[in-house]
Motif scaffolding. Structure first.
Motif, PDB file in Angstrom:
ATOM      1  N   ASN A 115      -9.814   4.164  -4.549  1.00  0.00           N
ATOM      2  CA  ASN A 115      -8.564   4.310  -3.805  1.00  0.00           C
ATOM      3  C   ASN A 115      -7.804   5.562  -4.218  1.00  0.00           C
ATOM      4  OD1 ASN A 115      -8.829   2.096  -2.146  1.00  0.00           O
ATOM      5  ND2 ASN A 115      -7.786   0.716  -3.546  1.00  0.00           N
TER       6      ASN A 115
ATOM      7  N   TYR B 297      -6.478   8.294  -1.649  1.00  0.00           N
ATOM      8  CA  TYR B 297      -5.088   8.725  -1.539  1.00  0.00           C
ATOM      9  C   TYR B 297      -4.970  10.247  -1.650  1.00  0.00           C
ATOM     10  CZ  TYR B 297      -3.584   3.851  -2.035  1.00  0.00           C
ATOM     11  OH  TYR B 297      -3.367   2.509  -1.845  1.00  0.00           O
TER      12      TYR B 297
ATOM     13  N   LYS C  89       0.837  -1.200   0.000  1.00  0.00           N
ATOM     14  CA  LYS C  89       0.000   0.000   0.000  1.00  0.00           C
ATOM     15  C   LYS C  89       0.871   1.249   0.000  1.00  0.00           C
ATOM     16  CE  LYS C  89      -3.652   2.294   2.657  1.00  0.00           C
ATOM     17  NZ  LYS C  89      -4.518   2.219   3.857  1.00  0.00           N
TER      18      LYS C  89
ATOM     19  N   LEU D 115       2.256   9.440  -5.730  1.00  0.00           N
ATOM     20  CA  LEU D 115       2.756  10.762  -5.355  1.00  0.00           C
ATOM     21  C   LEU D 115       3.756  11.272  -6.387  1.00  0.00           C
ATOM     22  CD1 LEU D 115       2.948  13.047  -3.257  1.00  0.00           C
ATOM     23  CD2 LEU D 115       4.749  11.735  -2.127  1.00  0.00           C
TER      24      LEU D 115
ATOM     25  N   LYS E 116       2.320   1.903  -3.425  1.00  0.00           N
ATOM     26  CA  LYS E 116       1.344   2.530  -4.323  1.00  0.00           C
ATOM     27  C   LYS E 116       1.207   4.022  -4.034  1.00  0.00           C
ATOM     28  CE  LYS E 116      -0.268  -1.039  -6.677  1.00  0.00           C
ATOM     29  NZ  LYS E 116      -0.123  -1.155  -8.153  1.00  0.00           N
ATOM     30  N   GLN E 117       1.176   4.362  -2.744  1.00  0.00           N
ATOM     31  CA  GLN E 117       1.042   5.760  -2.351  1.00  0.00           C
ATOM     32  C   GLN E 117       2.221   6.587  -2.847  1.00  0.00           C
ATOM     33  OE1 GLN E 117       0.692   5.314   1.872  1.00  0.00           O
ATOM     34  NE2 GLN E 117      -1.539   5.160   1.845  1.00  0.00           N
TER      35      GLN E 117
ATOM     36  N   PHE F 245      -5.661  11.672   1.584  1.00  0.00           N
ATOM     37  CA  PHE F 245      -4.521  11.378   2.473  1.00  0.00           C
ATOM     38  C   PHE F 245      -3.392  12.387   2.236  1.00  0.00           C
ATOM     39  CE2 PHE F 245      -0.372   9.190   2.868  1.00  0.00           C
ATOM     40  CZ  PHE F 245      -0.372   8.995   4.254  1.00  0.00           C
ATOM     41  N   TYR F 246      -3.087  12.690   0.964  1.00  0.00           N
ATOM     42  CA  TYR F 246      -2.047  13.660   0.654  1.00  0.00           C
ATOM     43  C   TYR F 246      -2.407  15.039   1.189  1.00  0.00           C
ATOM     44  CZ  TYR F 246      -0.471  10.074  -2.658  1.00  0.00           C
ATOM     45  OH  TYR F 246      -0.046   8.919  -3.232  1.00  0.00           O
TER      46      TYR F 246
END
Length: 314
Positions: free
Chosen positions: A37, A41, A5, A13, A8-9, A44-45
């Motif tokens: 997803n 994300y 995970k 990015l 992927k993040q 999340f950023y």
């Protein structure tokens, strides 16, 4: 797994930092994530302090985000440090390959013609500030008293700036008067004047790409290769940026699917390691390699050979 995970993040990015033209569907396909997803994300950023911007049908992350400022403050050289290091390297043996490699890396990120002059350095910083605002809000600017490449004339250039390049030492613009996309050097501008006029030619903007072999063009072509162990090692040592385009193919082989601006750079790599590389895709590239091989055979094999014209771009 948790580290999958995170991978992927981080991959997403990096892609969003460089993204200018990919929509959400292409981004998801490239990274291998679902739309659900992807938006998760993004949130999340944002929560982590990144500035997420919407570009048409796609998204990107603004490089002025506080995280990047903190990161660069810790790992990059100040301009004064870069100038000092460059001057010290000039005193070292010019035939030292490591020294030459470090000098090339410094030159890639810093324009020493600007950094060596305090006034030019201050002026360049002001130019970047205005150009950044113009790009962000899609406004036109006047490049005041821009010097032509040969320094024979100076005149104002009215342009639509859309991309800062080469460590903010150059800016890519569309010039309505000529109908062309051009790259302008900040060191040749006396000033940058922001206009209260929005872009009107965005559909004509053409990004200037630079491939891993340091060739540039407005267009790219995909080349697919299968590499053996030796070719893989040489690629990673000489062109580490290629890692993002590689995937394991088992049995000490790797698949390389990458965009190139010219066949010259990738052709030199393939021909130099031809016994350890298989060309899987791009017929124009195969033709280029065949023509190059025949020319080499004619030159060094003593054949009376006259080749047809061929282009490095294919």
């Amino acid at each position: 797994m948790r580290h999958d995970k995170l991978e992927k993040q981080l991959e997403l990015l990096l892609l969003l930092i460089e993204n200018r033209d990919m929509d959400v569907a292409r981004i998801c396909e490239r990274v291998g994530v679902s739309r659900r997803n992807f938006y998760y994300y993004l949130e999340f950023y944002r929560d982590c302090g990144f500035v997420v911007e919407k570009r048409g049908r796609g998204y990107s992350i603004d490089r002025s985000s506080p995280f990047f400022a903190r990161l660069m403050d810790r790992i990059s050289f100040t301009e004064d440090e870069a100038v000092t290091i460059r001057r010290l390297l000039e005193q070292v043996d010019v035939h030292n390959a490591v020294v030459e490699g470090v000098k090339r890396k410094l030159d890639r990120f810093y324009d020493f013609n600007i950094l060596a002059d305090d006034e030019l350095r201050r002026r360049a910083a002001e130019h970047v500030k205005v150009l950044y605002e113009a790009i962000k809000y899609k406004q036109m600017v006047v490049l005041k008293n821009y010097s032509s490449p040969h320094g024979r004339s100076r005149k104002d250039r009215v342009v639509e700036p859309f991309m800062l390049m080469n460590g903010n030492n150059e800016v890519r613009c569309f010039e309505p008067s000529s109908g062309m996309n051009k790259t302008f050097k900040l060191s040749r501008m006396e000033a940058v004047q922001l206009m209260d006029v929005q872009w009107s030619n965005e559909q004509k903007h053409r990004q200037m790409f630079t491939d891993i072999f340091m060739f540039t063009d407005e267009e790219q072509q995909q080349v697919q290769l299968r590499l053996g162990l030796l070719a893989h090692h040489v690629l990673m040592e000489e062109y580490p940026r290629a890692e993002r385009y590689l995937r394991d193919d088992g049995g000490s082989h790797w698949l390389l699917d990458l965009p190139v601006c010219s066949f010259v750079g990738v052709g030199r790599f393939v021909l130099g390691l031809s016994e350890d590389i298989e060309v899987l895709g791009n017929d124009a590239f195969r033709h280029y390699l065949a023509e190059r091989s025949r020319r080499v055979a004619a030159k060094f094999g003593g054949e009376d050979y006259r080749s047809q014209d061929f282009s490095a771009k294919g």
